[in-house]
Motif scaffolding. Structure first.
Motif, short mmCIF file in Angstrom:
data_model
loop_
_atom_site.label_atom_id
_atom_site.label_comp_id
_atom_site.label_asym_id
_atom_site.label_seq_id
_atom_site.Cartn_x
_atom_site.Cartn_y
_atom_site.Cartn_z
N ASP A 69 0.83 -1.21 0.00
CA ASP A 69 0.00 0.00 0.00
C ASP A 69 0.87 1.26 0.00
N MET A 70 0.26 2.36 -0.46
CA MET A 70 0.94 3.65 -0.52
C MET A 70 0.01 4.74 0.02
N ALA A 71 0.60 5.83 0.48
CA ALA A 71 -0.19 6.98 0.92
C ALA A 71 0.64 8.25 0.74
N VAL A 85 -4.62 7.93 -0.72
CA VAL A 85 -4.28 6.55 -0.37
C VAL A 85 -4.33 5.71 -1.64
N LEU A 86 -3.37 4.78 -1.78
CA LEU A 86 -3.32 3.89 -2.93
C LEU A 86 -3.10 2.46 -2.43
N PRO A 87 -4.17 1.82 -1.99
CA PRO A 87 -4.04 0.47 -1.43
C PRO A 87 -4.00 -0.60 -2.52
N ASP A 88 -3.56 -1.78 -2.11
CA ASP A 88 -3.65 -2.97 -2.95
C ASP A 88 -5.13 -3.27 -3.23
N LYS A 89 -5.43 -3.77 -4.41
CA LYS A 89 -6.83 -4.04 -4.78
C LYS A 89 -7.49 -5.11 -3.91
N PHE A 106 -7.69 3.94 7.09
CA PHE A 106 -6.39 3.74 6.44
C PHE A 106 -5.41 4.83 6.87
N ILE A 107 -5.86 6.08 6.88
CA ILE A 107 -4.98 7.19 7.25
C ILE A 107 -4.61 7.13 8.73
N ARG A 108 -5.59 6.81 9.58
CA ARG A 108 -5.30 6.73 11.02
C ARG A 108 -4.23 5.69 11.33
#
Length: 282
Positions: A69-71, A85-89, A106-108
């Motif tokens: 994942d990315m953020a 946010v760029l999570p895995d599918k 996700f951000i927390r």
């Protein structure tokens, strides 16, 4: 060459020596010119929203490499910060069931997460669940493609607008002599195609590989870890992520050696569960 347009007065044909496709990743110009496209699947999806009064660590933009994942957090004008946010599918079903809850959770959960709950969200949460990468030959007889029409990168790296402006400049420089009657157009397009391929193909290869959401390879782990631990390594990483230096320059022997030294010095330290990089822009 030229284009045919449908108007209220009927069809109209406009003749031109060169047609430029600047119409995005789903380029109609490329389709009409029958330019083949190579598509790479993107194993991540992305959402973003804008927040006011969201302080960031150090007051600068941040990137989280969470594997896979990315953020991102980027300060904008007027006290507004963009959170992406760029999570895995694999996480897509949860986001589809509860977009707001999943986005905020996700951000927390980010290491040293921005205080999202005390901030004011000023836009909707928007994004895309399917954004493949596209590569096309940037020229055809009487046709040139720029921007996403020629090459659509991964939004993760945030370089699409920069590449659009760069490719437009490269094309203008290449065809200027032919446009003023002092050069051969076909030869000019060949010059543009070669420059486009030389400058961007390496980046696209790496982006397409990384878009599979695979684990970091040893060299990536070495360079990313050093960037999280050393200011000069972080600047070097920023230059590469912003596409200001080539992949070969990013992985030059001196840079790799420096990253090795940085990580050896920190060998005894606890390894964080994720890597957060600070950056000044994209």
């Amino acid at each position: 060459m030229g284009v045919r347009a449908s108007t209220p007065q009927g069809e109209r044909e406009i003749r031109a020596r060169l047609v430029v496709g600047a119409d995005g990743k789903d380029s109609a110009v490329a389709k009409f010119a029958e330019v083949p496209v190579q598509q790479y699947e993107n194993a991540r999806f992305g959402y973003l929203a804008h927040f006011r009064n969201l302080p960031l660590h150090g007051g600068i933009g941040q990137t989280w490499f969470l594997e896979p994942d990315m953020a991102y957090a980027f300060p904008n004008d007027d006290g507004v910060t963009v959170m992406a946010v760029l999570p895995d599918k694999k996480r897509l079903p949860a986001f589809r069931e509860d977009l707001e809850g999943s986005f905020l959770s996700f951000i927390r959960a980010l290491p040293e997460a921005p205080p999202i709950d005390s901030a004011e969200r000023v836009t909707k949460i928007i994004g895309a669940v399917n954004y493949p990468l596209h590569s096309r030959k940037p020229t055809a007889p009487g046709v040139a493609l720029i921007g996403d029409a020629a090459l659509t990168g991964d939004p993760l790296w945030g370089v699409g607008c920069g590449w659009a402006l760069q490719s437009a400049q490269w094309l203008a420089e290449a065809v200027a002599p032919a446009a003023t009657g002092r050069g051969d157009l076909d030869r000019s397009l060949t010059v543009y195609e070669r420059r486009h391929r030389r400058r961007l193909r390496g980046y696209q290869y790496l982006a397409a590989d990384f878009a599979t959401a695979r684990p970091f390879n040893p060299l990536e782990r070495l360079m990313f870890s050093a960037a999280a631990r050393d200011e000069s390594a972080a600047r070097h990483m920023h230059l590469f992520a912003s596409r200001l230096i080539s992949p070969l320059r990013f992985l030059n022997p001196m840079a790799v050696a420096k990253a090795s030294v940085v990580n050896i010095k920190h060998r005894g330290a606890a390894v964080p569960p994720a890597t957060r990089l600070s950056r000044t822009g994209s």
